[in-house]
Structure formats: structure tokens, C-alpha cells
Design a protein around this motif. Structure first.
Motif, PDB file in Angstrom:
ATOM      1  N   ASP A  13       0.883  -1.345   0.205  1.00  0.00           N
ATOM      2  CA  ASP A  13      -0.355   0.032   0.043  1.00  0.00           C
ATOM      3  C   ASP A  13       0.946   1.306   0.113  1.00  0.00           C
ATOM      4  O   ASP A  13       0.493   2.335   0.525  1.00  0.00           O
ATOM      5  CB  ASP A  13      -1.175  -0.188   1.270  1.00  0.00           C
ATOM      6  CG  ASP A  13      -2.027  -1.240   1.297  1.00  0.00           C
ATOM      7  OD1 ASP A  13      -2.225  -1.741   0.387  1.00  0.00           O
ATOM      8  OD2 ASP A  13      -1.983  -1.925   2.404  1.00  0.00           O
ATOM      9  N   ASN A  38      -5.125 -10.327  -4.324  1.00  0.00           N
ATOM     10  CA  ASN A  38      -4.943  -9.445  -3.059  1.00  0.00           C
ATOM     11  C   ASN A  38      -4.576  -8.123  -2.925  1.00  0.00           C
ATOM     12  O   ASN A  38      -4.598  -7.378  -2.063  1.00  0.00           O
ATOM     13  CB  ASN A  38      -4.019 -10.398  -1.865  1.00  0.00           C
ATOM     14  CG  ASN A  38      -2.844 -10.838  -2.512  1.00  0.00           C
ATOM     15  OD1 ASN A  38      -2.479 -10.680  -3.759  1.00  0.00           O
ATOM     16  ND2 ASN A  38      -1.893 -11.241  -1.735  1.00  0.00           N
ATOM     17  N   ALA A  39      -3.809  -7.945  -4.265  1.00  0.00           N
ATOM     18  CA  ALA A  39      -3.244  -6.515  -4.169  1.00  0.00           C
ATOM     19  C   ALA A  39      -4.254  -5.603  -4.702  1.00  0.00           C
ATOM     20  O   ALA A  39      -5.083  -5.982  -5.227  1.00  0.00           O
ATOM     21  CB  ALA A  39      -2.084  -6.511  -5.295  1.00  0.00           C
ATOM     22  N   GLY A 127      -4.487 -12.279   9.435  1.00  0.00           N
ATOM     23  CA  GLY A 127      -5.323 -11.340   8.798  1.00  0.00           C
ATOM     24  C   GLY A 127      -5.223 -11.347   7.167  1.00  0.00           C
ATOM     25  O   GLY A 127      -4.839 -10.233   6.838  1.00  0.00           O
ATOM     26  N   THR A 128      -5.363 -12.299   6.582  1.00  0.00           N
ATOM     27  CA  THR A 128      -5.248 -12.450   5.162  1.00  0.00           C
ATOM     28  C   THR A 128      -6.425 -11.831   4.453  1.00  0.00           C
ATOM     29  O   THR A 128      -7.345 -11.331   5.054  1.00  0.00           O
ATOM     30  CB  THR A 128      -5.329 -13.833   4.621  1.00  0.00           C
ATOM     31  OG1 THR A 128      -6.572 -14.317   4.699  1.00  0.00           O
ATOM     32  CG2 THR A 128      -4.270 -14.813   5.488  1.00  0.00           C
ATOM     33  N   THR A 129      -6.218 -11.545   3.165  1.00  0.00           N
ATOM     34  CA  THR A 129      -7.518 -10.840   2.364  1.00  0.00           C
ATOM     35  C   THR A 129      -8.621 -11.861   2.064  1.00  0.00           C
ATOM     36  O   THR A 129      -9.427 -11.565   1.351  1.00  0.00           O
ATOM     37  CB  THR A 129      -6.709 -10.168   1.097  1.00  0.00           C
ATOM     38  OG1 THR A 129      -6.181 -11.242   0.350  1.00  0.00           O
ATOM     39  CG2 THR A 129      -5.878  -9.173   1.328  1.00  0.00           C
ATOM     40  N   GLN A 223       2.132  -6.067  -2.832  1.00  0.00           N
ATOM     41  CA  GLN A 223       2.631  -6.191  -1.545  1.00  0.00           C
ATOM     42  C   GLN A 223       4.017  -5.335  -1.204  1.00  0.00           C
ATOM     43  O   GLN A 223       4.136  -4.351  -1.784  1.00  0.00           O
ATOM     44  CB  GLN A 223       2.678  -7.526  -1.060  1.00  0.00           C
ATOM     45  CG  GLN A 223       1.402  -8.227  -0.881  1.00  0.00           C
ATOM     46  CD  GLN A 223       0.924  -8.823  -2.433  1.00  0.00           C
ATOM     47  OE1 GLN A 223       1.686  -9.517  -3.098  1.00  0.00           O
ATOM     48  NE2 GLN A 223      -0.443  -8.587  -2.691  1.00  0.00           N
ATOM     49  N   VAL A 237       2.866 -12.511   6.681  1.00  0.00           N
ATOM     50  CA  VAL A 237       3.414 -12.273   5.609  1.00  0.00           C
ATOM     51  C   VAL A 237       2.379 -12.530   4.205  1.00  0.00           C
ATOM     52  O   VAL A 237       1.640 -13.309   4.657  1.00  0.00           O
ATOM     53  CB  VAL A 237       4.888 -12.614   5.014  1.00  0.00           C
ATOM     54  CG1 VAL A 237       6.031 -12.007   6.130  1.00  0.00           C
ATOM     55  CG2 VAL A 237       4.909 -14.243   5.315  1.00  0.00           C
ATOM     56  N   THR A 238       2.675 -12.293   3.063  1.00  0.00           N
ATOM     57  CA  THR A 238       1.816 -12.992   2.053  1.00  0.00           C
ATOM     58  C   THR A 238       2.884 -14.247   1.666  1.00  0.00           C
ATOM     59  O   THR A 238       3.803 -14.570   2.066  1.00  0.00           O
ATOM     60  CB  THR A 238       1.629 -11.813   0.971  1.00  0.00           C
ATOM     61  OG1 THR A 238       0.688 -12.434   0.204  1.00  0.00           O
ATOM     62  CG2 THR A 238       2.905 -11.463   0.077  1.00  0.00           C
ATOM     63  N   VAL A 272      -1.808  -3.395   6.985  1.00  0.00           N
ATOM     64  CA  VAL A 272      -3.017  -4.349   7.320  1.00  0.00           C
ATOM     65  C   VAL A 272      -2.847  -5.542   7.556  1.00  0.00           C
ATOM     66  O   VAL A 272      -1.852  -6.057   7.493  1.00  0.00           O
ATOM     67  CB  VAL A 272      -4.022  -4.088   5.793  1.00  0.00           C
ATOM     68  CG1 VAL A 272      -5.066  -2.937   6.058  1.00  0.00           C
ATOM     69  CG2 VAL A 272      -3.082  -4.139   4.689  1.00  0.00           C
ATOM     70  N   ARG A 302     -10.435  -2.589   4.970  1.00  0.00           N
ATOM     71  CA  ARG A 302      -9.827  -2.736   6.366  1.00  0.00           C
ATOM     72  C   ARG A 302      -9.264  -1.591   6.731  1.00  0.00           C
ATOM     73  O   ARG A 302      -8.624  -0.894   6.034  1.00  0.00           O
ATOM     74  CB  ARG A 302      -9.219  -4.067   6.590  1.00  0.00           C
ATOM     75  CG  ARG A 302      -9.973  -5.407   6.736  1.00  0.00           C
ATOM     76  CD  ARG A 302      -8.957  -6.253   6.986  1.00  0.00           C
ATOM     77  NE  ARG A 302      -8.054  -6.544   5.882  1.00  0.00           N
ATOM     78  CZ  ARG A 302      -7.058  -7.433   5.869  1.00  0.00           C
ATOM     79  NH1 ARG A 302      -6.940  -8.214   7.018  1.00  0.00           N
ATOM     80  NH2 ARG A 302      -6.092  -7.764   5.004  1.00  0.00           N
TER      81      ARG A 302
HETATM   82  P1  IMP Z   1      -2.532 -12.654   1.604  1.00  0.00           P
HETATM   83  O1  IMP Z   1      -1.617 -12.174   0.861  1.00  0.00           O
HETATM   84  O2  IMP Z   1      -4.101 -12.632   1.314  1.00  0.00           O
HETATM   85  O3  IMP Z   1      -2.408 -14.242   2.119  1.00  0.00           O
HETATM   86  O4  IMP Z   1      -2.505 -11.799   3.327  1.00  0.00           O
HETATM   87  C1  IMP Z   1      -1.625 -12.031   4.005  1.00  0.00           C
HETATM   88  C2  IMP Z   1      -0.905 -10.637   4.566  1.00  0.00           C
HETATM   89  O5  IMP Z   1      -0.594  -9.712   3.281  1.00  0.00           O
HETATM   90  C3  IMP Z   1      -1.990 -10.061   5.245  1.00  0.00           C
HETATM   91  O6  IMP Z   1      -1.755  -9.203   6.384  1.00  0.00           O
HETATM   92  C4  IMP Z   1      -2.675  -8.998   4.350  1.00  0.00           C
HETATM   93  O7  IMP Z   1      -3.327  -7.738   4.901  1.00  0.00           O
HETATM   94  C5  IMP Z   1      -1.315  -8.561   3.584  1.00  0.00           C
HETATM   95  N1  IMP Z   1      -1.578  -8.062   2.419  1.00  0.00           N
HETATM   96  C6  IMP Z   1      -1.912  -8.925   1.083  1.00  0.00           C
HETATM   97  N2  IMP Z   1      -1.875  -8.307  -0.033  1.00  0.00           N
HETATM   98  C7  IMP Z   1      -1.686  -6.808   0.411  1.00  0.00           C
HETATM   99  C8  IMP Z   1      -1.811  -5.510  -0.360  1.00  0.00           C
HETATM  100  O8  IMP Z   1      -1.886  -5.632  -1.698  1.00  0.00           O
HETATM  101  N3  IMP Z   1      -1.583  -4.467   0.442  1.00  0.00           N
HETATM  102  C9  IMP Z   1      -1.361  -4.563   1.804  1.00  0.00           C
HETATM  103  N4  IMP Z   1      -1.322  -5.735   2.467  1.00  0.00           N
HETATM  104  C10 IMP Z   1      -1.370  -6.859   1.754  1.00  0.00           C
END
Ligand code: IMP
Length: 433
Positions: A13, A38-39, A127-129, A223, A237-238, A272, A302
Motif C-alpha cells: 500500500d 489480494n493486491a 489477517g489475510t485478504t 505487496q 506475510v503474504t 493491514v 479494512r
Molecule cells: P494474503 O496475501 O491474502 O495471504 O494476506 C497475507 C498478509 O498480507 C495480510 O496481512 C494482508 O493484509 C497482507 N496483504 C496482502 N496483499 C496486500 C496488499 O496488496 N497490500 C497490503 N497488504 C496486503
């Protein structure tokens, strides 16, 4: 060779969407290397707000070629929804948007498993997306995933996916007591195959051919460094390589072909989701920055956690990525502050340390050492030259340069394209000329 990686220096972000959109004017190809939908890359253009999740933000520039690389996890539903939204905004993607045949697919059960895993995680939520990103990468690394090329091979796809569903359902039942509901799943994916086919290519070969012909390439990271699977605040982490090296593996582009790495950092910090955040601001001041900076997730809505600029983290990020040039975004968000604390070092057990803890629990012992810089208390919103910035804002940026060891080649002073400063005579200015 002009092949430039733009990478997030913090927890995502940072404003990479705007930066890539701005830079895209000077490049021929713009490619996404990792992550998935997720981005959330937000671009404001002509007063219109675009949130791109899968498609590289360079698509908003007419005539540019946009690539979704093999390192991306690809949700066909999300992709088709995004190109429909682009079509509605009269942005023609035909013949200039390509998806790698090697990108791994996301299925609805990946989302189901993402949520089930979060709800049952022994160490507490990440706290994944909830987009199924992690479970899709798990299948990729477990060598059972299906890729875009498999979807296009419609004669064998049904049998492959049905076998996979049986396996995943057994695992889900055993782990979480819930089988996978795959009603209509195979047919719904097969129905999308024909719409997707026209976009699919061997994108690694495309990029290398383009480079060979002297075309310029911009690689858009998603990310950020501290969310990188290896170098971030693991396990918060992602699931992909969000650092500069990820551009090479995620696109099949040789590291020796990359000419520049540009790190994007906010003038402060946000994250986040859960996990360590040494310079986090709690209470009213954090809330004030959240409101002024509109710090709410582009994908999930969020509220983002806010904090002061963390220079040890930025130095770490510059080291891992090999960043020589930084872009500083959202400088205007700090306009009203009388003084601006900046974390200049970490203390652990009362001793200064330059190390980033390897364990998330290590951050509990970390304390930030702050230096307070004078605020400029003047609007910088929309400033487009260094000369227009108040002297104290320039001093803030000079402090960041000196302390982080990287030069600042671009400053963003608002969401619009023209709210951007590119000081002349820098490497970044040369890349944009
Ligand atoms: P995931 O990528 O959905 O598995 O989420 C894992 C972590 O990465 C969480 O803390 C999410 O909030 C964070 N995250 C994933 N994509 C983004 C993004 O584009 N911007 C900021 N945080 C992200």
C-alpha cells in the motif's frame, strides 16, 4: 537495457499503483510478477478512481502492453470482472493484455481453505485478504496446482480438476471437518476458458523478445518487502516473493537483465492485517493520519494501522532489494503536523541494534528510537516541483535520504498523476525521459 523493478519498501500500500501508472508513460511493457488479486493498486486519473487487483496499472496508458506473469496466482473470475470494468471505462485491452500460460489458478476452494485456515490457526490469525492466495501458492509448491495452460487444455482439465477436488476435499474434511463444495466448479471454469484463451501467452518469451528488440520494461511488484515470504515479518506475510528478486523468478526474466530497482515508501508507515509494527501509532494521532491519508484497504476496506516512518526497516528493505532510488509517497498527509517523529534506530534490551528480528516474537522486544523533525505546516498537496515544497518538507526528505542510504528520485504529493515531483538530473528522471 531498460528493465526496471518497482517494489514496495514497507508492508504494501505504498502507492505503487500511482507510481507505476506515472512511470508507465515512459515504458513499453508493464508486467506483474507475483501476488494475486489480494493486491489493490489504486490509480486516480481524470477524477476517476481505478482499483486494479490483477491487471498491471500500466493498462490505463493507451498502447502500453500489460503482462500478468507466471509468478502471479490467477483467479479467472477476478480477471474477467476486472476486464469488464475496464471495458465499461472504455479502456481497450485487446491485443495488449497477456496472461502467462504458467500462472497458477485460484479456485473457490482456495478461498474456503484460506478462511478455514485463518479460523483454526494455532498461532492466531494472520489477517489475510481471504482471496485464497496462500492456499493457491501452497498447491503450487506442493506440485499439485493447476495452471492457466491446464485450463486451456479443455479435454483433460475436467479429469485433472476432479481428481484434485477429491484430494483437497479429503484434506479439508480431515483438517477442518468441512468437505469442499465443488458443485458446478469444473463447468464454471471451463466456461471461462474460451474468454481467457485470447489473452494467454508465453509471457517470459514475450518479455525477453521485447528486451532483445530494445523495448523498455517496467516490472510492478505487489505487496511489499516486509510482506515477503522469506524476508518479511514471517509468518505475518503474504505467500510470494514481494522483494526485487521476485520480479526475476516471477517473470522468468534474468536478474542480469534488470537495470534498476526502485523502492516505494510512504512518508510514514502503514500495515493491514496482524503482525509486528515497531513504529505503530496508537490512539488519536494514528486515527488522524488514517483519516487524512484515507488509510483503508483498497481490496478489503479494512482500516490500515498507521505509524511513523521506520528508517531501520527502510535500510533493511534497501539492502534486500538493492534499491538505489526511492519514491516517497503521501508527503502531503504530514502537512499539518507541528513535529514529525521518525524512527531512526531500534533498541533491544536497552541496546541499539541494527538487526531485523527473524522471529515475529523478536519484535516484542524492539523499541523505536525516535528523532523529532520539525513539521512544515503548509499544504504540499499537488506540488509538482521541489522548489514549491516548504524548506522543512525538503529537509524531511533530505533526512530520509541521508539515513536510508538511497536517493529520492520522485515524490508524490497527492493521488492525481500530476501531483508528482521528479527532481531533474537524477537516474529516475533519466528513466522517465
Ligand atoms: P494474503 O496475501 O491474502 O495471504 O494476506 C497475507 C498478509 O498480507 C495480510 O496481512 C494482508 O493484509 C497482507 N496483504 C496482502 N496483499 C496486500 C496488499 O496488496 N497490500 C497490503 N497488504 C496486503
Amino acid at each position: 537495457m531498460k528493465a526496471v523493478v518497482v517494489v514496495g519498501a514497507q508492508w504494501g500500500d505504498e502507492g505503487k499503483g500511482k507510481v507505476v501508472d506515472y512511470m508507465a508513460a515512459s515504458f513499453d511493457y508493464i508486467a506483474r510478477c507475483q501476488g494475486g488479486h489480494n493486491a489493490g493498486h489504486t490509480v486516480i486519473w481524470n477524477g476517476k478512481r481505478f482499483i486494479l487487483q490483477l491487471v498491471p496499472s500500466g493498462i490505463l496508458r493507451p498502447g502500453k502492453i500489460a503482462i500478468i506473469g507466471p509468478g502471479v496466482v490467477f483467479d479467472p473470475h477476478a480477471f474477467l470482472a476486472e476486464i469488464d470494468a475496464l471495458a465499461k471505462a472504455e479502456i481497450d485491452v485487446k491485443g495488449r493484455l497477456f496472461v502467462s500460460n504458467r500462472a497458477h489458478l485460484i479456485f473457490p476452494y482456495h478461498r474456503q481453505l484460506d478462511q478455514a485456515s485463518e479460523a483454526n490457526r494455532a498461532g492466531g490469525k494472520i489477517g489475510t485478504t481471504s482471496r485464497g492466495i496462500g492456499p493457491s501458492y501452497e498447491d503450487k509448491m506442493g506440485r499439485r496446482g493447476l495452471r492457466v495452460a491446464d485450463l486451456l487444455d479443455t479435454e483433460t482439465f475436467r479429469a485433472k480438476l476432479e481428481a484434485l477436488i477429491r484430494e483437497k476435499s479429503a484434506v479439508s474434511e480431515a483438517a477442518y471437518g468441512q468437505p469442499i463444495d465443488a458443485t458446478g466448479l469444473v463447468d464454471s471454469y471451463l466456461a471461462m476458458a474460451d474468454r481467457i484463451r485470447g489473452f494467454v501467452a508465453d509471457t517470459a518469451a514475450m518479455l525477453w523478445r521485447a528486451a532483445d528488440e530494445g523495448r523498455s520494461l517496467l516490472f510492478e511488484g505487489a505487496q511489499g518487502t516486509m510482506l515477503d515470504i522469506d524476508h518479511g515479518t514471517y509468518p505475518y506475510v503474504t505467500s510470494s516473493s514481494a522483494t526485487a528478486g521476485g520480479a526475476s523468478t516471477g517473470l522468468g526474466f534474468p536478474p542480469t537483465g534488470i537495470s534498476d530497482v526502485i523502492g516505494v515508501t510512504k512518508a510514514y508507515c502503514t500495515r493491514v492485517g496482524e503482525g509486528p509494527f515497531p513504529s505503530e501509532i496508537h490512539g488519536e494521532q494514528g486515527e488522524a493520519i488514517r483519516q487524512k491519508g484515507a488509510e483503508f484497504g483498497a481490496v478489503t476496506g479494512r482500516a490500515r494501522r498507521c505509524g511513523w516512518l521506520d528508517l531501520p526497516l527502510l535500510r533493511y528493505s534497501n539492502m534486500i532489494n538493492g534499491t538505489a532510488w526511492l519514491v516517497v509517497t503521501k508527503l502531503d498527509v504530514l502537512d499539518e503536523l507541528a513535529e514529525i517523529p521518525v524512527c531512526v534506530g531500534y533498541k533491544s534490551n536497552r541496546k541499539r541494534t541494527a538487526d531485523m528480528p527473524a522471529q515475529a516474537s523478536g519484535y516484542d522486544k524492539i523499541e523505536c528510537v525516535y528523532e523529532k523533525l520539525p513539521g512544515w505546516r503548509k499544504s504540499t498537496l499537488g506540488n509538482d516541483t521541489l522548489e514549491k515544497l516548504p524548506a522543512k518538507a525538503r529537509a524531511y526528505l533530505e533526512f530520509v535520504e541521508k539515513q536510508s542510504g538511497a536517493r529520492i528520485g520522485m515524490i508524490s504529493t497527492g493521488p492525481e498523476r500530476d501531483a508528482t515531483i521528479v527532481p531533474p538530473g537524477t537516474r529516475l528522471a533519466a528513466l522517465l525521459s
